[in-house]
Design a protein around this motif. Structure first.
Motif, short mmCIF file in Angstrom:
data_model
loop_
_atom_site.label_atom_id
_atom_site.label_comp_id
_atom_site.label_asym_id
_atom_site.label_seq_id
_atom_site.Cartn_x
_atom_site.Cartn_y
_atom_site.Cartn_z
N GLY A 25 14.75 -22.30 -17.07
CA GLY A 25 15.57 -22.70 -15.94
C GLY A 25 14.77 -23.10 -14.72
N SER A 26 15.51 -23.23 -13.60
CA SER A 26 14.87 -23.64 -12.35
C SER A 26 15.53 -22.96 -11.15
N ASP A 27 15.97 -21.73 -11.36
CA ASP A 27 16.55 -21.00 -10.24
C ASP A 27 15.45 -20.55 -9.28
N ILE A 28 15.83 -19.96 -8.18
CA ILE A 28 14.86 -19.57 -7.15
C ILE A 28 13.82 -18.61 -7.72
N ASN A 29 14.24 -17.64 -8.50
CA ASN A 29 13.29 -16.68 -9.08
C ASN A 29 12.29 -17.37 -10.00
N THR A 30 12.74 -18.32 -10.78
CA THR A 30 11.85 -19.07 -11.68
C THR A 30 10.85 -19.90 -10.88
N LEU A 31 11.33 -20.55 -9.81
CA LEU A 31 10.44 -21.35 -8.98
C LEU A 31 9.38 -20.47 -8.32
N GLU A 32 9.79 -19.30 -7.83
CA GLU A 32 8.82 -18.36 -7.24
C GLU A 32 7.80 -17.92 -8.28
N TRP A 33 8.28 -17.59 -9.49
CA TRP A 33 7.38 -17.18 -10.57
C TRP A 33 6.39 -18.31 -10.87
N PHE A 34 6.90 -19.54 -10.96
CA PHE A 34 6.06 -20.67 -11.31
C PHE A 34 4.95 -20.88 -10.28
N ILE A 35 5.29 -20.78 -9.01
CA ILE A 35 4.28 -20.96 -7.96
C ILE A 35 3.22 -19.87 -8.04
N GLU A 36 3.64 -18.64 -8.29
CA GLU A 36 2.71 -17.50 -8.33
C GLU A 36 1.92 -17.42 -9.64
N ASN A 37 2.58 -17.71 -10.76
CA ASN A 37 1.98 -17.43 -12.07
C ASN A 37 1.85 -18.63 -13.01
N GLY A 38 2.46 -19.74 -12.65
CA GLY A 38 2.50 -20.88 -13.57
C GLY A 38 1.15 -21.43 -13.96
#
Length: 72
Positions: A25-38
């Motif tokens: 997905g692309s919800d806020i939590n996923t976007l935050e995870w992606f920036i931190e851990n992607g």
């Protein structure tokens, strides 16, 4: 930024990261995870830098919206 622009960015993010290792997905939590851990398993994939910049733009808009809402 207009809602249509944000939705377009979200669509672009989903398209770029379709085969990336990340939460779905692309919800806020996923976007935050992606920036931190992607970067851990995706940094060498085509489109990673663009996807990260899109995630940052969306989160920036989200945070600005929260600030405006709080001040109402």
């Amino acid at each position: 930024m207009q809602i249509g622009q944000i939705l377009k960015l979200r669509f672009d993010f989903e398209e770029l990261t379709e085969n990336f290792n990340k939460p779905e997905g692309s919800d806020i939590n996923t976007l935050e995870w992606f920036i931190e851990n992607g970067h851990r398993s995706n940094s060498l994939r085509n489109g990673f830098d663009d996807a990260k910049q899109i995630a940052i733009k969306i989160l920036t808009e989200h945070n600005e919206w929260l600030k405006r809402k709080k001040n109402e």
